[in-house]
Design an enzyme around this catalytic site. Structure first.
Site, PDB file in Angstrom:
ATOM      1  N   GLY A 156       0.860  -1.189   0.000  1.00  0.00           N
ATOM      2  CA  GLY A 156       0.000   0.000   0.000  1.00  0.00           C
ATOM      3  C   GLY A 156       0.894   1.236   0.000  1.00  0.00           C
ATOM      4  N   ILE A 158       2.288   2.909   2.497  1.00  0.00           N
ATOM      5  CA  ILE A 158       3.475   2.844   3.364  1.00  0.00           C
ATOM      6  C   ILE A 158       4.484   1.840   2.798  1.00  0.00           C
ATOM      7  CG2 ILE A 158       4.323   2.353   5.697  1.00  0.00           C
ATOM      8  CD1 ILE A 158       1.568   3.387   6.735  1.00  0.00           C
ATOM      9  N   ARG A 178      -2.213  -8.619  -2.140  1.00  0.00           N
ATOM     10  CA  ARG A 178      -3.397  -9.314  -2.672  1.00  0.00           C
ATOM     11  C   ARG A 178      -3.643  -8.991  -4.130  1.00  0.00           C
ATOM     12  NH1 ARG A 178      -8.200  -8.230   1.368  1.00  0.00           N
ATOM     13  NH2 ARG A 178      -7.409  -6.191   0.850  1.00  0.00           N
ATOM     14  N   SER A 179      -3.561  -7.693  -4.467  1.00  0.00           N
ATOM     15  CA  SER A 179      -3.830  -7.296  -5.857  1.00  0.00           C
ATOM     16  C   SER A 179      -2.517  -6.895  -6.534  1.00  0.00           C
ATOM     17  CB  SER A 179      -4.810  -6.122  -5.859  1.00  0.00           C
ATOM     18  OG  SER A 179      -4.377  -5.167  -4.921  1.00  0.00           O
ATOM     19  N   ARG A 238       0.779  -3.944  12.821  1.00  0.00           N
ATOM     20  CA  ARG A 238       0.080  -4.200  14.076  1.00  0.00           C
ATOM     21  C   ARG A 238       0.665  -5.485  14.665  1.00  0.00           C
ATOM     22  NH1 ARG A 238      -1.331   0.332  13.780  1.00  0.00           N
ATOM     23  NH2 ARG A 238      -3.430   1.206  13.824  1.00  0.00           N
ATOM     24  N   GLU A 267      -0.342  -3.524  23.975  1.00  0.00           N
ATOM     25  CA  GLU A 267       0.383  -2.254  24.085  1.00  0.00           C
ATOM     26  C   GLU A 267      -0.230  -1.419  25.205  1.00  0.00           C
ATOM     27  OE1 GLU A 267       0.582  -0.381  20.238  1.00  0.00           O
ATOM     28  OE2 GLU A 267       1.521  -2.121  19.327  1.00  0.00           O
ATOM     29  N   HIS A 286       5.550   1.919  19.650  1.00  0.00           N
ATOM     30  CA  HIS A 286       4.551   2.310  18.635  1.00  0.00           C
ATOM     31  C   HIS A 286       4.724   3.794  18.239  1.00  0.00           C
ATOM     32  CE1 HIS A 286       0.375   1.147  16.919  1.00  0.00           C
ATOM     33  NE2 HIS A 286       0.965   2.043  16.140  1.00  0.00           N
TER      34      HIS A 286
HETATM   35  C1  DGY Z   1      -1.751   4.279  12.655  1.00  0.00           C
HETATM   36  O1  DGY Z   1      -2.001   5.403  12.231  1.00  0.00           O
HETATM   37  O2  DGY Z   1      -2.449   3.302  12.377  1.00  0.00           O
HETATM   38  C2  DGY Z   1      -0.554   4.138  13.520  1.00  0.00           C
HETATM   39  O3  DGY Z   1      -0.322   2.853  13.905  1.00  0.00           O
HETATM   40  C3  DGY Z   1      -0.648   5.040  14.720  1.00  0.00           C
HETATM   41  O4  DGY Z   1      -0.374   6.280  14.320  1.00  0.00           O
END
Ligand code: DGY
Length: 326
Positions: A156, A158, A178-179, A238, A267, A286
């Site tokens: 994606g 990121i 996936r795509s 995550r 967390e 995080h």
């Molecule tokens: C998000 O935006 O999903 C991050 O994990 C926290 O900023």
């Protein structure tokens, strides 16, 4: 004119909060820790809108007790803390904050790549504890980043930004998505492969998929055993995407070389979490989107999305368009 009632579950940046006066009758949870569940349930029960964070569970129980709720605006790109299906059934709009945190999160993933590969945290502790008594040909040897193979799980926005950084280090890029992502193949010469192929061939495996029923436990014992002994796992998505117990075994028994983690199953991670005892595991609390600019952008977007929904407009970052009656 009666203003819509809004509950904000953390004091977010003024770039967002300053948009609310005059457009919402709002209250902010002012404590540093997350709002207590009972208080959240009570506040939500009388609210038209919620501006919440990933620490707040927006589930069936909360939604069913909040008859006026029209918008839940999450101050995060990920929204696994929200039961989107339950919200959609009730016509409640769910929004998130993409784009503004893409670079910050890709930067933290790359921070972990470099820190884990070159043992930065371990080396810092080594020096400060007085163990550095001589230069030595074998002292704290790491793994090469430049010229190695980066495997990206989830191409994606990121993932794409991580690929861009990896190309700057002359890395070859494999990705699993996936795509199809022809633009990543074109821009980076990246190769789309199966997860199995990616795990077997990559020197770094960086996770950028959202948490869902499909991705929970995506990286478990079987997958970790497929990775190279010299490979490093990076997780900034995550915690539950990785089976943390299996990762502990993988790192302590050296099935893989190490890991860099920004996210955990629970967390804040409990201090007795076994992974924290390992030198080959680099950890952060995080911090993916934790830059001034990213957080200001997130606050602004979260408030704009919330207000748009409350004012009957389509929010820019709408997660469940089925709920929008234009
Ligand atoms: C998000 O935006 O999903 C991050 O994990 C926290 O900023």
């Amino acid at each position: 004119m009666t203003l819509p009632k809004v509950y904000v579950t953390r004091r977010i940046q003024d770039t967002g909060l300053s948009l609310l006066p005059g457009r919402a009758d709002f209250e902010v949870w002012e404590k540093v820790g997350p709002v207590d569940r009972e208080i959240l349930l009570e506040k939500a029960s009388g609210a038209d809108g919620l501006l919440c964070t990933l620490s707040d569970r927006i589930d069936e129980e909360l939604l069913s007790r909040s008859p006026n709720l029209k918008v839940v605006s999450n101050y995060a790109v990920g929204y696994d803390n929200i039961d989107v299906d339950a919200a959609t059934r009730r016509g409640i709009l769910i929004t998130n904050t993409p784009d503004v945190l893409t670079n910050a999160t890709a930067d933290i993933a790359f921070t972990l790549v470099l820190a884990a590969a070159r043992r930065v945290v371990e080396a810092n502790e080594f020096l400060r504890s007085g163990e550095w008594i001589t230069w030595h040909p074998d002292l704290l040897l790491g793994q090469d980043v430049s010229g190695s193979v980066m495997g990206i799980v989830g191409m994606g926005k990121i993932g794409h930004a991580v690929a861009k950084r990896a190309r700057g280090f002359s890395m070859d890029i494999l990705f699993y998505n996936r795509s199809p992502r022809p633009e990543a193949e074109k821009e980076f010469g990246a190769q789309q492969v199966s997860l199995e192929e990616l795990l077997k061939q990559s020197d770094f495996v960086s996770l950028h998929c959202p948490l869902s029923g499909e991705t929970k436990g995506l990286i478990g014992e079987r997958e970790l055993r497929m990775m190279k002994k010299t490979a490093i796992l990076i997780n900034t998505s995550r915690g539950p995407v990785v089976d943390q117990k299996a990762l502990f075994r993988a790192c302590s028994e050296k099935w893989i070389w190490g890991a860099g983690l920004d996210v955990f199953d629970r967390e804040p991670v409990p201090l007795d979490e076994p992974l924290l005892s390992l030198k080959n595991v680099t950890t952060l609390p995080h911090l993916g989107s934790a830059t001034v600019k990213a957080r200001e952008g997130m606050a602004r977007k979260a408030a704009e999305n919330l207000l748009a929904g409350l004012e009957g407009k389509r929010p820019t970052d709408l997660v469940n368009p089925q709920s929008f009656q234009g």
